[in-house]
Write a protein that holds these residues in place. Structure first.
Motif, short mmCIF file in Angstrom:
data_model
loop_
_atom_site.label_atom_id
_atom_site.label_comp_id
_atom_site.label_asym_id
_atom_site.label_seq_id
_atom_site.Cartn_x
_atom_site.Cartn_y
_atom_site.Cartn_z
N PHE A 27 138.96 -21.52 18.80
CA PHE A 27 139.18 -20.22 19.99
C PHE A 27 137.91 -20.43 20.94
O PHE A 27 138.10 -20.61 21.74
CB PHE A 27 138.66 -19.13 19.47
CG PHE A 27 138.69 -17.63 20.49
CD1 PHE A 27 139.60 -17.09 21.07
CD2 PHE A 27 137.63 -17.22 20.75
CE1 PHE A 27 139.79 -16.51 22.28
CE2 PHE A 27 137.30 -16.16 21.97
CZ PHE A 27 138.38 -16.26 22.60
N LEU A 28 136.79 -20.61 20.15
CA LEU A 28 135.18 -21.62 21.75
C LEU A 28 136.31 -22.45 22.35
O LEU A 28 136.02 -22.48 23.48
CB LEU A 28 134.41 -20.86 20.98
CG LEU A 28 134.08 -19.67 20.50
CD1 LEU A 28 132.44 -20.10 19.57
CD2 LEU A 28 133.67 -19.22 21.35
N THR A 29 136.94 -23.35 21.52
CA THR A 29 136.72 -24.20 21.68
C THR A 29 137.74 -24.44 23.40
O THR A 29 137.95 -24.99 23.92
CB THR A 29 138.08 -25.34 21.10
OG1 THR A 29 136.43 -25.78 20.36
CG2 THR A 29 137.43 -26.99 21.71
N ARG A 30 139.17 -23.87 22.92
CA ARG A 30 139.33 -23.20 23.76
C ARG A 30 139.91 -22.22 24.80
O ARG A 30 140.07 -23.00 25.91
CB ARG A 30 141.05 -22.93 23.31
CG ARG A 30 142.03 -23.26 22.34
CD ARG A 30 143.32 -23.02 21.83
NE ARG A 30 143.00 -21.27 21.30
CZ ARG A 30 142.49 -21.07 19.84
NH1 ARG A 30 142.38 -21.60 18.86
NH2 ARG A 30 142.68 -19.61 19.59
N THR A 31 138.51 -21.42 24.89
CA THR A 31 137.92 -20.97 25.77
C THR A 31 137.33 -21.62 27.08
O THR A 31 136.59 -21.18 28.22
CB THR A 31 137.34 -19.80 25.23
OG1 THR A 31 136.26 -20.40 24.48
CG2 THR A 31 138.36 -18.15 24.22
N ARG A 32 136.55 -22.31 26.49
CA ARG A 32 135.97 -24.09 27.57
C ARG A 32 136.42 -23.68 28.67
O ARG A 32 135.81 -24.32 29.35
CB ARG A 32 134.86 -24.46 26.67
CG ARG A 32 134.33 -24.25 25.24
CD ARG A 32 133.12 -24.58 25.40
NE ARG A 32 132.29 -24.78 24.05
CZ ARG A 32 133.12 -24.61 22.99
NH1 ARG A 32 133.35 -24.58 22.07
NH2 ARG A 32 131.40 -23.93 21.91
N LEU A 33 137.84 -23.66 27.97
CA LEU A 33 138.97 -25.02 29.17
C LEU A 33 139.01 -23.86 29.84
O LEU A 33 138.69 -24.23 31.09
CB LEU A 33 140.45 -24.90 28.83
CG LEU A 33 140.32 -26.02 27.55
CD1 LEU A 33 141.74 -26.45 27.46
CD2 LEU A 33 139.95 -27.44 27.94
N ARG A 34 138.62 -22.56 30.31
CA ARG A 34 138.88 -21.28 31.18
C ARG A 34 138.46 -21.71 32.08
O ARG A 34 137.75 -20.86 33.24
CB ARG A 34 138.82 -20.16 30.44
CG ARG A 34 139.63 -20.28 29.23
CD ARG A 34 140.00 -19.17 28.81
NE ARG A 34 141.41 -17.97 27.98
CZ ARG A 34 141.33 -17.95 26.94
NH1 ARG A 34 140.47 -16.70 26.58
NH2 ARG A 34 142.17 -17.98 26.16
N ALA A 35 136.55 -21.85 32.25
CA ALA A 35 135.80 -23.02 33.09
C ALA A 35 136.15 -23.14 34.29
O ALA A 35 135.81 -22.63 35.65
CB ALA A 35 135.02 -23.96 32.36
N GLU A 36 137.00 -23.78 34.35
CA GLU A 36 138.12 -24.60 35.36
C GLU A 36 138.91 -23.49 35.66
O GLU A 36 139.44 -22.79 35.16
CB GLU A 36 139.03 -25.33 34.78
CG GLU A 36 138.51 -26.58 33.74
CD GLU A 36 139.62 -27.85 33.57
OE1 GLU A 36 140.75 -27.64 34.09
OE2 GLU A 36 138.84 -28.32 32.61
N THR A 37 139.15 -23.69 37.13
CA THR A 37 139.98 -22.80 37.69
C THR A 37 140.76 -23.62 38.42
O THR A 37 140.70 -23.48 39.32
CB THR A 37 139.45 -21.40 38.56
OG1 THR A 37 138.22 -21.05 38.29
CG2 THR A 37 140.38 -19.93 39.09
N PRO A 38 142.21 -23.70 37.42
CA PRO A 38 143.16 -23.78 38.09
C PRO A 38 143.56 -23.13 40.11
O PRO A 38 143.40 -22.15 39.47
CB PRO A 38 144.33 -24.29 36.89
CG PRO A 38 143.30 -24.22 36.02
CD PRO A 38 142.53 -23.24 36.22
N GLU A 39 144.45 -24.68 40.36
CA GLU A 39 144.98 -23.43 41.86
C GLU A 39 146.40 -24.57 41.97
O GLU A 39 146.66 -25.13 41.41
CB GLU A 39 144.06 -24.08 43.15
CG GLU A 39 143.15 -23.10 43.40
CD GLU A 39 141.56 -23.23 44.28
OE1 GLU A 39 142.98 -24.31 44.92
OE2 GLU A 39 141.02 -22.39 44.94
N VAL A 40 146.94 -23.64 42.29
CA VAL A 40 148.72 -23.87 42.35
C VAL A 40 148.87 -23.21 44.33
O VAL A 40 148.60 -21.95 44.16
CB VAL A 40 149.61 -23.39 41.92
CG1 VAL A 40 150.92 -23.83 42.51
CG2 VAL A 40 149.81 -24.28 40.31
N ALA A 41 149.52 -23.81 45.22
CA ALA A 41 149.62 -23.90 46.52
C ALA A 41 148.01 -22.73 47.03
O ALA A 41 148.49 -21.53 47.87
CB ALA A 41 150.96 -22.91 46.59
#
Length: 136
Positions: A27-41
């Motif tokens: 879970f902690l490994t997956r949540t580290r990806l949330r530090a990125e904030t992808p954008e679309v349009a």
């Protein structure tokens, strides 16, 4: 415009298998990806729908429903072969199979659009909704 390009990011947030639901380290490994904030349009991804799992994008304004913007919403829906289902908040559903491709939520401090990531024109739907729902 293409499907949403955040598919790999979304997939990385989900459980890879049932046993991972009890694995705190995974879970902690997956949540580290949330530090990125992808954008679309140009709109930031702010999360995913809890029940639907659709990515959610923040509109840069507060949304209040009016006669004018609901008519504009219906025009966008029609342009993509959909109709609007007015429930707790509006959903765009395809005429051919009632598949939900988008939902627009107004009951936060900013409007939000949930999108089906596999829909071929998802980015275009997001762009159009952001344009037509912008308050005057």
């Amino acid at each position: 415009m293409p499907k949403l390009t955040v598919g790999p990011w979304i997939a990385a947030q989900k459980l890879p298998h049932r046993e991972a639901a009890r694995d705190r380290h995974a879970f902690l490994t997956r949540t580290r990806l949330r530090a990125e904030t992808p954008e679309v349009a140009g709109l930031p991804l702010v999360g995913m729908g809890g029940s639907c799992g659709k990515p959610c994008f923040a509109l840069p304004y507060r949304l209040t429903w009016t006669e004018a913007n609901t008519l504009a919403l219906e025009e966008v829906a029609q342009a993509f072969g959909c109709y609007v289902e007015y429930g707790l908040y509006p959903h765009l559903k395809r005429h051919e199979d009632d598949l939900e491709i988008a939902a627009v939520q107004d009951w936060t401090t900013f409007g939000m659009v949930y999108l089906r990531p596999g829909f071929e024109q998802a980015e275009e739907v997001l762009t159009r909704l952001a344009e037509v729902l912008r308050p005057e």
